[in-house]
Design an enzyme around this catalytic site. Sequence first.
Site, PDB file in Angstrom:
ATOM      1  N   ASP A 138       0.798  -1.236   0.000  1.00 16.93           N
ATOM      2  CA  ASP A 138       0.000   0.000   0.000  1.00 16.93           C
ATOM      3  C   ASP A 138       0.825   1.279   0.000  1.00 16.93           C
ATOM      4  O   ASP A 138       0.263   2.369  -0.026  1.00 16.93           O
ATOM      5  CB  ASP A 138      -1.010   0.003   1.155  1.00 16.93           C
ATOM      6  CG  ASP A 138      -0.344  -0.060   2.521  1.00 16.93           C
ATOM      7  OD1 ASP A 138       0.887   0.081   2.617  1.00 16.93           O
ATOM      8  OD2 ASP A 138      -1.065  -0.256   3.512  1.00 16.93           O
ATOM      9  N   CYS A 195     -27.362  -3.264   3.445  1.00 17.84           N
ATOM     10  CA  CYS A 195     -26.680  -3.127   4.739  1.00 17.84           C
ATOM     11  C   CYS A 195     -25.893  -1.828   4.810  1.00 17.84           C
ATOM     12  O   CYS A 195     -25.142  -1.481   3.891  1.00 17.84           O
ATOM     13  CB  CYS A 195     -25.750  -4.316   4.970  1.00 17.84           C
ATOM     14  SG  CYS A 195     -24.832  -4.227   6.528  1.00 17.84           S
ATOM     15  N   CYS A 247     -15.436  -0.211  11.637  1.00 16.37           N
ATOM     16  CA  CYS A 247     -16.188  -0.544  10.418  1.00 16.37           C
ATOM     17  C   CYS A 247     -15.967  -1.995  10.000  1.00 16.37           C
ATOM     18  O   CYS A 247     -16.743  -2.543   9.207  1.00 16.37           O
ATOM     19  CB  CYS A 247     -15.867   0.415   9.280  1.00 16.37           C
ATOM     20  SG  CYS A 247     -14.194   0.302   8.630  1.00 16.37           S
TER      21      CYS A 247
END
Length: 383
Positions: A138, A195, A247
């Site tokens: 990343d 959702c 999350c």
Amino acid sequence: MLDTHLLKQKIIEASKEIGIDKIGFTTAEPFDHLKDSLIEQKENHHTTGFEHGNIDERLFPELIFDQPQSIISIALAYPTRMNNRLKSVRGEKRGKFARASWGIDYHDILKDRLNKLIDFIKKEASQNLNVTFKPMVDTGELIDVVVAQRAGLGFIGKNGLLITEEFGSYVYLGEIITNIPFEPDMPIENQCGECTKCIDQCPTSALLGDGRMNAQKCLSYQTQTKGFMPEEYRPKIRSIIYGCDICQEVCPFNKGKNFHFHEEMEPDPEVVTPLLKPILTISNREFKERFGYLAGSWRGKKPIQRNAIIALANVRDKTSIPNLLSCVENDPRPVIRGTAAWSLSMIDPSNQAILDFLIEHFNKETDDEAKEEMRKAIDRMRI
């Protein structure tokens, strides 16, 4: 002539032996459908500044690699629960590193797996001397989750994370650009449906609802900044001193997911849930020795110390008052002095001795930001 179909099958088999939990292949076609979105994110100040700065290089593999043909995407699953029990210390509060910072820095683990995979491919394709590779994690140019989604590893959820069928979103991602033309795998479309749990439960409303976020509001980002953390975010980090897992924790696709495939990822409970007070006075050498192998140490000790001071306020640890007074009086860094003043005013707001102490040091303070923090702390205690 290189048989890329056979080579792909050999790579898939070898990846399991190398210690790669999931692998996929995609083309090196541009990801240019994201360009407008990335520009909009930057213009809206929704980026962190940690991203690669050149947007085109994030979207067009040909700008960072000569004649790219394919991208190989890999995923490694990491644990979500500790195998070893934590020893409790009476009267001492602990902080927490988010799960992605458990064990050895995932950048090092991924680089090891990527390099081993490249070595295997080079050996298998030894008759073709022109094969080339560019591995990255990343910190590279490409967007990991977008590459992984197009390579069929999983789908991008409303929280912006890649969600795999087997491991949920608890995976580290890496990729290799190559000039070998592999047959691509099928992308996976979003499966979140109606959702919205991650959006509803995000404490700062950082998630925008379409897989993007205002990264400036993300608590994981806030724990990695080096200056004063905006006051609105301080109570929301609770006792987390690096990262945020909310999350992921609320996502139904992550229910029951907990994998212990890689020894390097196993957390030391004493390191990833450290006692908070000792962090306030830890030396650079001690910090590197104790936390240096964690991904969460990459910004150095100051953000971790600042976050520990905030965490002490959030857990209302009155035993830390002498430590925090010492920070105000003796620490050479304005961020630490000012944050400690805030913490004191939160822990014991009606303590006259602390108020007098802060007034005294407010009058001595030379840094404008630290002085403002002390002023607000004093005002809060005078109410």
